[in-house]
Design a protein around this motif. Structure first.
Motif, mmCIF file in Angstrom:
data_model
loop_
_atom_site.group_PDB
_atom_site.id
_atom_site.type_symbol
_atom_site.label_atom_id
_atom_site.label_comp_id
_atom_site.label_asym_id
_atom_site.label_seq_id
_atom_site.Cartn_x
_atom_site.Cartn_y
_atom_site.Cartn_z
ATOM 1 N N ILE A 1 1.014 -1.134 0.027
ATOM 2 C CA ILE A 1 0.223 -0.151 0.219
ATOM 3 C C ILE A 1 0.853 1.264 0.082
ATOM 4 O O ILE A 1 0.622 2.222 -0.582
ATOM 5 N N SER A 2 1.983 1.260 0.816
ATOM 6 C CA SER A 2 2.737 2.310 0.709
ATOM 7 C C SER A 2 3.361 2.618 -0.453
ATOM 8 O O SER A 2 3.289 3.725 -1.085
ATOM 9 N N ALA A 3 4.056 1.666 -1.187
ATOM 10 C CA ALA A 3 4.535 1.769 -2.435
ATOM 11 C C ALA A 3 3.453 2.098 -3.633
ATOM 12 O O ALA A 3 3.814 2.939 -4.770
ATOM 13 N N SER A 4 2.501 1.928 -3.482
ATOM 14 C CA SER A 4 1.243 2.197 -4.403
ATOM 15 C C SER A 4 0.979 3.615 -4.425
ATOM 16 O O SER A 4 0.165 4.052 -5.183
ATOM 17 N N GLY A 5 1.069 4.176 -2.986
ATOM 18 C CA GLY A 5 0.771 5.736 -2.962
ATOM 19 C C GLY A 5 -0.406 5.690 -2.242
ATOM 20 O O GLY A 5 -1.281 6.936 -2.154
ATOM 21 N N SER A 6 -1.340 4.669 -1.910
ATOM 22 C CA SER A 6 -2.797 4.652 -1.519
ATOM 23 C C SER A 6 -2.709 4.871 -0.084
ATOM 24 O O SER A 6 -3.772 5.060 0.333
ATOM 25 N N LEU A 7 -1.747 4.775 0.658
ATOM 26 C CA LEU A 7 -1.758 4.802 2.084
ATOM 27 C C LEU A 7 -2.435 6.237 2.668
ATOM 28 O O LEU A 7 -3.216 5.811 3.651
ATOM 29 N N ALA B 1 5.607 9.982 10.588
ATOM 30 C CA ALA B 1 6.061 8.818 11.083
ATOM 31 C C ALA B 1 5.518 7.585 10.307
ATOM 32 O O ALA B 1 6.058 6.618 9.949
ATOM 33 N N VAL B 2 4.245 7.658 9.985
ATOM 34 C CA VAL B 2 3.426 6.552 9.275
ATOM 35 C C VAL B 2 4.153 6.427 7.843
ATOM 36 O O VAL B 2 4.405 5.428 7.280
ATOM 37 N N HIS B 3 4.626 7.557 7.260
ATOM 38 C CA HIS B 3 5.191 7.441 6.030
ATOM 39 C C HIS B 3 6.462 6.851 6.058
ATOM 40 O O HIS B 3 6.897 5.789 5.081
ATOM 41 N N ASP B 4 7.015 7.141 6.978
ATOM 42 C CA ASP B 4 8.843 6.668 7.210
ATOM 43 C C ASP B 4 8.504 5.072 7.317
ATOM 44 O O ASP B 4 9.099 4.284 6.993
ATOM 45 N N ARG B 5 7.391 4.607 8.313
ATOM 46 C CA ARG B 5 7.391 3.077 8.638
ATOM 47 C C ARG B 5 7.031 2.485 7.298
ATOM 48 O O ARG B 5 7.418 1.340 6.947
ATOM 49 N N GLY B 6 5.963 3.066 6.469
ATOM 50 C CA GLY B 6 5.647 2.495 5.494
ATOM 51 C C GLY B 6 6.809 2.185 4.440
ATOM 52 O O GLY B 6 7.020 1.260 3.920
#
Length: 239
Positions: free
Chosen positions: A177-183, A195-200
Motif C-alpha cells: 500500500i505504501s509503495a502504491s501511494g494509496s496509504l 512517522a507513518v510515511h517513514d514506517r511504510g
C-alpha cells in the motif's frame, strides 16, 4: 508483539485468502462503496500482491540483477497454482519470462473483477441494487458485515501508527500500500503522518519475508510499484 489477522476467516474454507483479496478489502471504503486508488493504481497493486503470493509459494523468481529486458520474472515448477486468482499470472510467466513492471501492467486489469467476486463469495463484500438520483438502477458494493476488514485495518494501523512488530503478511500489505501511494487515502482509519510515511517506506525496503527468495521478489515488486507511481505522478504534473 506481532499483530496480525488470521490467515483464513473460516477454518472449514479449503481456499485461504490471497494477499490480493486482503489488500483489496483493506482498500475498500465502506462509506461510499468504492476502492481507494481505483483505476490504474489499484490494478498495479493487485498484480503486485499476486506476485508476492506466488513467490511465497515458490512459484516464481525474479532476476537477481537487471538485464536489457529489465527484471525478468520466470515461473518455477510445471504445475499451475490451484488458486484461480493466482493461476493466470503464473501461466503468463510460464509462457515466457517477462519484466516485472510489464507483468504488473499486463495482469493487473483482469484481477480486479475476479478478486471482487472472491470477496463477495466469502461474504466480506456484498452487491446491492441502488438508484442514482432516485431513477437509474445500479449495482453497488457494500460491506458484508464480516470482521475481516476490521482485523486487517487494526493490524496495519498497529504496525504503522503504534510501531507494533508485524508478521510477514501484514508487513507485505503495508509495504504494498505504501509503495502504491494509496496509504494517505486510508487516513480516517490509519491516521497519516510523517512517522507513518517513514514506517511504510521502511517496510518497502526491509527484509521481513519468511523465505529469502520470496523476500527478494517482494522487494522487487514494491520497488517496481513505487517507480511506476513516481513515473505516473510526474507524467500527470507535466500535462
Amino acid at each position: 508483539m506481532s499483530t496480525a489477522p488470521s490467515h483464513s476467516t473460516d477454518p472449514t474454507d479449503p481456499v485461504p485468502p490471497t494477499l490480493a483479496e486482503d489488500l483489496l478489502l483493506l482498500l475498500f471504503d465502506p462509506r461510499n462503496g468504492v476502492f481507494h486508488g481505483e483505476g490504474v493504481p489499484l490494478f498495479h497493486v493487485l498484480a503486485g500482491a499476486v506476485l508476492v503470493d506466488l513467490a511465497e509459494q515458490d512459484r516464481v523468481e525474479v532476476a537477481a540483477t537487471p538485464t536489457w529486458r529489465g527484471r525478468p520474472v520466470t515461473a518455477r515448477g510445471d504445475v499451475p497454482p490451484a488458486d484461480a486468482l493466482l493461476r493466470p499470472t503464473w501461466e503468463r510467466v510460464a509462457r515466457s519470462p517477462v519484466d516485472v513492471q510489464q507483468l504488473i501492467v499486463e495482469t493487473g486489469p483482469v484481477l480486479r473483477p475476479a478478486t471482487v467476486d472472491r470477496l463477495v463469495e466469502r461474504g466480506h463484500l456484498r452487491r446491492e441494487r441502488r438508484k442514482v438520483l432516485g431513477l437509474l438502477p445500479v449495482t453497488a458494493l457494500a460491506d458484508g458485515g464480516t470482521p475481516r476488514r476490521a482485523e486487517l485495518v487494526a493490524a496495519v494501523r498497529a504496525t504503522l501508527v503504534d510501531g507494533a512488530e508485524p508478521d510477514a503478511r501484514t508487513a507485505a500489505l503495508a509495504g504494498l500500500i505504501s509503495a502504491s501511494g494509496s496509504l494517505p487515502a486510508l487516513h480516517r482509519e490509519i491516521p497519516w503522518s510523517g512517522a507513518v510515511h517513514d514506517r511504510g517506506r521502511a517496510l518497502q525496503e526491509a527484509d521481513r519475508g519468511t523465505a529469502e527468495a520470496a523476500e527478494a521478489v517482494r522487494r522487487t515488486v514494491v520497488a517496481a510499484l513505487a517507480t511506476m507511481v513516481v513515473t505516473a505522478t510526474a507524467a500527470g504534473q507535466a500535462r
